[in-house]
Design a protein around this motif. Structure first.
Motif, PDB file in Angstrom:
ATOM      1  N   ALA A  94      45.897  65.120  96.926  1.00  8.99           N
ATOM      2  CA  ALA A  94      45.703  63.799  96.309  1.00  8.99           C
ATOM      3  C   ALA A  94      46.259  63.767  94.892  1.00  8.99           C
ATOM      4  CB  ALA A  94      44.218  63.436  96.308  1.00  8.99           C
ATOM      5  N   VAL A  95      46.057  64.864  94.151  1.00  9.42           N
ATOM      6  CA  VAL A  95      46.548  64.923  92.776  1.00  9.42           C
ATOM      7  C   VAL A  95      48.077  64.893  92.749  1.00  9.42           C
ATOM      8  CG1 VAL A  95      46.470  66.213  90.615  1.00  9.42           C
ATOM      9  CG2 VAL A  95      44.509  66.261  92.159  1.00  9.42           C
ATOM     10  N   LEU A  96      48.709  65.723  93.593  1.00  5.66           N
ATOM     11  CA  LEU A  96      50.173  65.760  93.628  1.00  5.66           C
ATOM     12  C   LEU A  96      50.765  64.432  94.085  1.00  5.66           C
ATOM     13  CD1 LEU A  96      50.961  69.315  95.096  1.00  5.66           C
ATOM     14  CD2 LEU A  96      51.181  68.523  92.732  1.00  5.66           C
ATOM     15  N   SER A  97      50.159  63.840  95.096  1.00  2.00           N
ATOM     16  CA  SER A  97      50.669  62.568  95.603  1.00  2.00           C
ATOM     17  C   SER A  97      50.558  61.473  94.557  1.00  2.00           C
ATOM     18  CB  SER A  97      49.911  62.167  96.867  1.00  2.00           C
ATOM     19  OG  SER A  97      50.354  60.926  97.343  1.00  2.00           O
ATOM     20  N   ALA A 112      39.357  60.260  98.912  1.00  3.17           N
ATOM     21  CA  ALA A 112      38.418  60.607  99.986  1.00  3.17           C
ATOM     22  C   ALA A 112      39.137  60.715 101.324  1.00  3.17           C
ATOM     23  CB  ALA A 112      37.305  59.564 100.052  1.00  3.17           C
ATOM     24  N   LEU A 113      40.111  59.844 101.556  1.00  2.00           N
ATOM     25  CA  LEU A 113      40.855  59.883 102.814  1.00  2.00           C
ATOM     26  C   LEU A 113      41.686  61.157 102.929  1.00  2.00           C
ATOM     27  CD1 LEU A 113      41.630  58.377 105.391  1.00  2.00           C
ATOM     28  CD2 LEU A 113      43.465  57.255 104.112  1.00  2.00           C
ATOM     29  N   VAL A 114      42.194  61.652 101.806  1.00  2.68           N
ATOM     30  CA  VAL A 114      42.971  62.887 101.818  1.00  2.68           C
ATOM     31  C   VAL A 114      42.123  64.051 102.313  1.00  2.68           C
ATOM     32  CG1 VAL A 114      44.089  64.603 100.337  1.00  2.68           C
ATOM     33  CG2 VAL A 114      44.645  62.191 100.072  1.00  2.68           C
ATOM     34  N   GLY A 168      43.686  59.858  87.988  1.00  2.00           N
ATOM     35  CA  GLY A 168      42.283  60.200  87.751  1.00  2.00           C
ATOM     36  C   GLY A 168      41.365  59.745  88.863  1.00  2.00           C
ATOM     37  N   SER A 169      41.528  58.504  89.319  1.00  2.00           N
ATOM     38  CA  SER A 169      40.651  57.999  90.383  1.00  2.00           C
ATOM     39  C   SER A 169      40.928  58.701  91.708  1.00  2.00           C
ATOM     40  CB  SER A 169      40.832  56.486  90.534  1.00  2.00           C
ATOM     41  OG  SER A 169      42.178  56.161  90.840  1.00  2.00           O
ATOM     42  N   SER A 170      42.181  59.032  91.996  1.00  2.00           N
ATOM     43  CA  SER A 170      42.500  59.755  93.229  1.00  2.00           C
ATOM     44  C   SER A 170      41.929  61.167  93.197  1.00  2.00           C
ATOM     45  CB  SER A 170      44.021  59.815  93.430  1.00  2.00           C
ATOM     46  OG  SER A 170      44.568  58.521  93.529  1.00  2.00           O
ATOM     47  N   THR A 171      42.017  61.820  92.043  1.00  2.00           N
ATOM     48  CA  THR A 171      41.443  63.159  91.912  1.00  2.00           C
ATOM     49  C   THR A 171      39.930  63.125  92.086  1.00  2.00           C
ATOM     50  OG1 THR A 171      43.230  63.765  90.389  1.00  2.00           O
ATOM     51  CG2 THR A 171      41.271  65.158  90.408  1.00  2.00           C
ATOM     52  N   ALA A 172      39.287  62.139  91.458  1.00  2.00           N
ATOM     53  CA  ALA A 172      37.836  62.016  91.603  1.00  2.00           C
ATOM     54  C   ALA A 172      37.446  61.746  93.052  1.00  2.00           C
ATOM     55  CB  ALA A 172      37.325  60.899  90.701  1.00  2.00           C
ATOM     56  N   GLY A 226      41.719  54.215  94.335  1.00  2.00           N
ATOM     57  CA  GLY A 226      41.996  55.642  94.174  1.00  2.00           C
ATOM     58  C   GLY A 226      40.908  56.510  94.762  1.00  2.00           C
ATOM     59  N   LEU A 227      39.661  56.094  94.609  1.00  2.00           N
ATOM     60  CA  LEU A 227      38.559  56.840  95.223  1.00  2.00           C
ATOM     61  C   LEU A 227      38.700  56.859  96.743  1.00  2.00           C
ATOM     62  CD1 LEU A 227      35.518  55.567  93.098  1.00  2.00           C
ATOM     63  CD2 LEU A 227      36.580  57.833  93.011  1.00  2.00           C
ATOM     64  N   ALA A 228      39.064  55.719  97.316  1.00  2.00           N
ATOM     65  CA  ALA A 228      39.248  55.649  98.767  1.00  2.00           C
ATOM     66  C   ALA A 228      40.412  56.530  99.206  1.00  2.00           C
ATOM     67  CB  ALA A 228      39.479  54.202  99.192  1.00  2.00           C
TER      68      ALA A 228
END
Length: 249
Positions: free
Chosen positions: A61-64, A49-51, A160-164, A44-46
């Motif tokens: 990233a949050v919506l996706s 960050a890619l977004v 959560g991890s994507s948002t972070a 999710g962090l990756a």
């Protein structure tokens, strides 16, 4: 003194065990999801960050993560969004990438999820990791609450991890590599756990390995759906062969 026998039916019977409390079900689901959640974290962090590194706002990233919840397809979707890909091409790509869920529905325990809303959310948030955890031997007695809590926690881990990752994307150097291997490592661990629950059923993993190898050789561009199709056909043939075998007393 005369001893009067007491009929067995008059003896008090022990009360049935009460169903697990909602808190204990949530706690058990949190424990079940912890290992997969640790695998979601670097992935999710990756993704987050890619977004941001692709020029999109962090809230993409949050919506996706919350709405699409498609794992590998979300990585593909970033490039499609930045390239303004037509909607029809996006829909076709989503179908090809996620067609494996059709095979998951054959054995996913949706019948144990109660309520229309619960079934709808369970269907919506079913992913590879949820399928692997809920179809194992240890999950045969899981209740509807436990399955739904498990899916909710995995959904929450990913969001959560994507948002972070999106918020901290500028702090992650572009030279960092290997974060995407977390998904491969996670699937490897889940596969090993699934093999252990087979309890000596060696033909099943052998059929899976042969199906993957044949799909890699015959359909390298569509290996995943081809492997699922071959594996399903092999399991059906094995089932029919065992069903037709004459039974002896």
């Amino acid at each position: 003194m005369d001893i009067v026998p007491v009929a067995a039916e008059n003896c008090p019977r022990p009360a049935p065990a009460p169903p697990p409390a909602p808190r204990s079900e949530a706690r058990a689901a949190l424990k079940d999801s912890a290992g997969v959640g640790l695998g979601f974290l670097p992935l999710g962090l990756a993704f987050g960050a890619l977004v941001t590194q692709s020029g999109l706002d962090w809230w993409w990233a949050v919506l996706s993560a919350a709405i699409v919840f498609g794992g590998s397809f979300e990585f593909l979707l970033i490039g499609m969004v930045t390239a303004s890909t037509p909607l029809a091409a996006v829909a076709l790509s989503a179908l090809l990438v996620n067609i494996r869920h059709v095979f998951y529905s054959l054995s996913f325990p949706l019948h144990r999820v109660s309520g229309r809303l619960g079934k709808a959310y369970s269907t919506y948030t079913m992913c590879d990791e949820v399928y692997a955890l809920t179809t194992g031997e240890q999950a045969r007695t899981w209740s509807s609450r436990r399955i739904l809590w498990l899916q909710f926690f995995l959904h929450l881990y990913w969001v959560g991890s994507s948002t972070a990752g999106a918020l901290l994307g500028s702090l992650i150097p572009g030279s960092v590599t290997g974060l995407d291997f977390a998904l491969t490592a996670l699937f490897t661990v889940l596969a090993l756990d699934a093999v252990r629950t087979l309890r000596g059923d060696a033909p099943t993993p052998v059929l899976a390995a042969l199906s993957a190898l044949a799909a890699r050789l015959l359909c390298p561009g569509q290996m995943l759906p081809a492997a699922f199709t071959l594996f399903t056909a092999a399991l059906l043939a094995r089932h029919l062969a065992s069903f037709r075998k004459p039974r002896h007393a």
